[in-house]
Design an enzyme around this catalytic site. Structure first.
Site, short mmCIF file in Angstrom:
data_model
loop_
_atom_site.label_atom_id
_atom_site.label_comp_id
_atom_site.label_asym_id
_atom_site.label_seq_id
_atom_site.Cartn_x
_atom_site.Cartn_y
_atom_site.Cartn_z
CB ALA A 230 1.97 -27.11 9.41
CG HIS B 18 2.00 -20.27 11.00
ND1 HIS B 18 2.93 -19.26 11.12
CD2 HIS B 18 2.53 -21.34 11.67
CE1 HIS B 18 3.95 -19.68 11.83
NE2 HIS B 18 3.75 -20.94 12.17
CG HIS C 280 5.80 -21.03 8.15
ND1 HIS C 280 4.74 -21.55 8.84
CD2 HIS C 280 6.90 -21.70 8.59
CE1 HIS C 280 5.17 -22.49 9.66
NE2 HIS C 280 6.47 -22.60 9.54
CD GLN D 42 13.91 -29.45 14.34
OE1 GLN D 42 14.65 -29.36 13.38
NE2 GLN D 42 13.20 -28.43 14.79
N GLY E 182 12.71 -16.97 12.19
CA GLY E 182 11.75 -16.19 12.96
C GLY E 182 12.23 -15.97 14.40
CE LYS F 297 6.05 -19.82 18.37
NZ LYS F 297 6.64 -21.04 17.84
CG ASP F 298 11.19 -21.15 16.81
OD1 ASP F 298 10.82 -22.06 17.57
OD2 ASP F 298 10.49 -20.77 15.85
CB SER G 2 2.94 -22.20 16.94
OG SER G 2 3.38 -23.54 17.01
#
Ligand code: AMP
Length: 291
Positions: A32, A34, A37, A61, A148, A150-151, A186
């Site tokens: 997915a 964006h 990525h 996970q 990333g 972000k995580d 996300s």
């Protein structure tokens, strides 16, 4: 671009690339795609000879089967994006290739995995992440792997795992890519209704308010902005980016907006002065505008 689905074929492909002296770059994803990525793929394209993008929605996970079920999937669209960005191999194994019958081994990083995301997504979350990333490292044998910011907790856990288990891979971390209004990109954002999408800007706005209140009460400033957006966070905390222990300069937030769980973080930098109250506000890293 070649699509590979079997583990043995992936390993043979990487062996051959390596024998030719090609440096392998891996971008692990759940699809997915964006712009977040895409930024990892651009870095991988620039930093490696053989660029592998893995696409695998990792059941191990997900603590909530409904979340796994609802996770957006569109391999065709993802393959087109990966190809456009110069990917050499899209590695998209089916679940049974990754977890064959009898699969029993788990890789985990206790301690680092227990708090925040680990506490809220369940103890198995980071074990699921670590196990699949360790397997991907053994399947693809990358020289460099791209993740990333972000995580952020995932980055800390994976760095620790790679160091502890002597994986010969360099971990590169790329900045969080945001929508123009600050919302961190996300794959889950597509699940937000228009009203939720507006409220979701509360996460990045809260981080920015907290960062700006660095010499005052950052968490109170962040909570206030979340409340203005009708958001009750699962957590808002200031932690060390490596240990994820409080206190520290990384402000992390997680919240459900409607049924969609979102996370974000920002690193604050204080001016190098022993008197924090005298710190230069320009020392604060801003969440907005989008880089
Ligand atoms: P995912 O497909 O969500 O598992 O993400 C794959 C990789 O993309 C992970 O390393 C994520 O941290 C990274 N990523 C996800 N969202 C963003 C973003 N907004 N900016 C930068 N990297 C991201």
């Amino acid at each position: 671009m070649k699509t590979i689905r079997s583990v043995a074929e992936m390993q043979a492909h990487s062996r051959a690339a390596r024998a030719q002296g090609r440096r392998i770059g891996l971008v692990p994803t759940m699809g997915a795609f964006h712009d977040g990525h895409e930024s990892l793929m651009r870095a991988a394209r620039a930093g490696s000879d053989e660029m592998v993008v893995s696409l695998f929605v990792n059941p191990a996970q997900f603590n909530d089967p409904r979340d796994l079920e609802a996770y957006p999937r569109d391999e065709q669209a993802d393959a087109a994006i990966a190809e456009r960005l110069g990917t050499d191999v899209l590695f998209a194994p089916p679940p049974e290739a990754v977890y064959p019958p009898g699969f029993a081994t788990t890789v985990s990083v206790p301690g680092l995995s227990d708090g925040l995301e680990g506490a809220h997504r369940g103890p198995g979350h980071f074990a699921g992440v670590c196990t699949v990333v360790a397997k991907l490292f053994n399947m693809v044998a990358p020289d460099v792997a791209y993740f990333g910011q972000k995580d952020a907790q995932q980055v800390a856990v994976i760095r620790r795992m790679a160091r502890d288990l002597d994986f010969p891979v360099r971990i590169e971390v790329l900045p969080t890519i945001r929508e123009p209004d600050g919302l961190a990109m996300s794959s889950r954002n597509v699940r937000l209704s228009p009203e939720e999408r507006l409220r979701a800007t509360g996460l990045s706005a809260a981080l920015q308010a907290a960062a700006e209140a660095v010499d005052d009460d950052p968490l109170a400033a962040g909570y206030a902005v979340l409340a203005e957006h009708g958001i009750t966070p699962e957590y808002l905390a200031m932690v060390d980016p490596e240990t994820f222990q409080e206190p520290g300069p990384l402000i992390v937030v997680a919240a459900c907006v409607g049924d969609t769980r979102l996370i974000d973080n920002v690193l604050i930098k204080r001016a190098a002065t022993p008197d924090r109250r005298g710190a230069d506000p320009k020392g604060v890293v801003r969440v907005l505008p989008t880089p």
